[in-house]
Enzyme design. Structure first.
Site, PDB file in Angstrom:
ATOM      1  N   VAL A  99       0.875  -1.170   0.000  1.00  0.00           N
ATOM      2  CA  VAL A  99       0.000   0.000   0.000  1.00  0.00           C
ATOM      3  C   VAL A  99       0.911   1.218   0.000  1.00  0.00           C
ATOM      4  CG1 VAL A  99      -1.822   1.234   1.234  1.00  0.00           C
ATOM      5  CG2 VAL A  99      -1.716  -1.278   1.353  1.00  0.00           C
ATOM      6  N   CYS A 100       0.578   2.187  -0.847  1.00  0.00           N
ATOM      7  CA  CYS A 100       1.278   3.474  -0.809  1.00  0.00           C
ATOM      8  C   CYS A 100       2.776   3.247  -1.053  1.00  0.00           C
ATOM      9  CB  CYS A 100       0.967   4.147   0.532  1.00  0.00           C
ATOM     10  SG  CYS A 100       1.347   5.905   0.648  1.00  0.00           S
ATOM     11  N   THR A 101       3.625   3.899  -0.307  1.00  0.00           N
ATOM     12  CA  THR A 101       5.062   3.746  -0.522  1.00  0.00           C
ATOM     13  C   THR A 101       5.615   2.435   0.037  1.00  0.00           C
ATOM     14  OG1 THR A 101       5.399   5.133   1.425  1.00  0.00           O
ATOM     15  CG2 THR A 101       5.576   6.202  -0.726  1.00  0.00           C
ATOM     16  N   THR A 119       1.834   3.083  -6.664  1.00  0.00           N
ATOM     17  CA  THR A 119       2.301   3.574  -5.368  1.00  0.00           C
ATOM     18  C   THR A 119       1.633   4.925  -5.141  1.00  0.00           C
ATOM     19  OG1 THR A 119       4.301   4.048  -4.045  1.00  0.00           O
ATOM     20  CG2 THR A 119       4.344   4.761  -6.342  1.00  0.00           C
ATOM     21  N   ALA A 149      -2.341   2.120  -4.701  1.00  0.00           N
ATOM     22  CA  ALA A 149      -1.936   3.529  -4.711  1.00  0.00           C
ATOM     23  C   ALA A 149      -1.875   4.031  -3.261  1.00  0.00           C
ATOM     24  CB  ALA A 149      -2.907   4.333  -5.576  1.00  0.00           C
TER      25      ALA A 149
END
Lengths: 203, 203
Positions: A99-101, A119, A149
């Site tokens: 998830v995310c970074t 990302t 993302a």
């Protein structure tokens, strides 16, 4: 089904808790929050503080690996021991997700090389530096690797994953249980949609 | 701006973390997770474990009170000391808010009497037993009292609240920061939308 969520100083907690709240409801699921050192783990804003359930070194295997992001993730991309742990857990897992970074941690571990991935919108260049091809989608499935993302996208990712693991009806039941019928009061959730004035506040 | 989020054994963690992740980004905000006893607080699924920052008794005041729900909330509706604490904090707060069955804690404290309010779809009768009028909306503003529907609705609530507190552009910037551009893979997030087979799995 054992779900392991690595947690570390400076994570963005919603990255972890969104997927957790979905995946924990799969029948038979056990979610383990694991850190690489004993003791409490502090989110990047200072609160909240999580007490991990296990040391990563003691987790022998998992079915689903969920790697959250946050400012703390970016700094851990140079941590060779963490990269090795992620490779080890991913090798035995049915699904490797971020998830995310958190995608940068997968990338640094060499787990996104040659794959399409997503990302947080602010981390596209770093993602591609790991040999992934950034794909501006909310959730990207590439075989058994799934990237989401930024931050809140982990909820969408986890629901899609439950659809694959336990079937659409189970995923719908979980969506209903967490009443995930999103109605954002504004429409600024992506760089393409956010007004310039809002972007300027983040610059 | 001090945001206080009471946490208790058996809470649904996303109820707390959704609003936290939004409100913490308001400039000057400090988010405090406060419990009524020292020591770790376990979510109703067993994990994760939160370490609160403060005792509720030591929190003298707050600007925003965010009361999460979960199975643990329902059992705490009969806790007179917690009800008194919520009344005390609410009396000094600019905004009193709840997510999911956190509304039952507000109701038990007498803070929803005569108000329109929302809660998790499974808790409508209990909510109305406290003298509130259930309103099937995602977020309900009634003066300085704001209630959100189940679990994930706390994100929408918090963004709407930031719009009131810090303006629309700030709320949009936070929405962008958490990339809240929801794209649920299914459309089952409310009892009106979920197929019967999904509802049957929760019965």
């Amino acid at each position: 089904m054992r779900v392991v969520i690595p947690v570390f100083e400076g994570l963005t907690v919603l990255d972890a808790i969104g997927p957790y709240e979905v995946l924990r409801m799969v029948p038979g699921a056990e979610v383990v929050f694991a850190a690489d050192a004993a003791g409490p783990v502090r989110a990047h804003s200072g609160t909240p503080v999580l007490l991990p359930d296990a040391l990563l070194a003691d987790v022998d295997a998992c079915d689903v690996l969920v790697v959250p992001g946050g400012p703390g993730a970016r700094s851990r991309t140079r941590d060779a021991a963490l990269s090795a742990t992620l490779r080890r857990l991913s090798a035995g897992a049915e699904w490797t997700t971020s998830v995310c970074t958190g995608a940068l941690l997968l990338g640094a571990a060499g787990l996104l090389t040659g794959l399409r991935a997503t990302t947080h919108w602010s981390a596209v260049d770093q993602l591609e530096a790991y040999g992934a091809t950034y794909t501006p989608e909310r959730v990207v499935f590439q075989g058994r690797t799934v990237t989401a993302a930024g931050v809140s996208a982990g909820i969408d990712m986890a629901l899609a994953l439950v659809g694959r693991i336990a079937g659409r009806t189970r995923a719908e039941a979980i969506q209903l249980a967490i009443e995930y019928d999103p109605q954002p009061p504004f429409d600024a959730g992506s760089p393409a949609k956010a007004p310039q004035a809002a972007k300027d506040l983040l610059a």
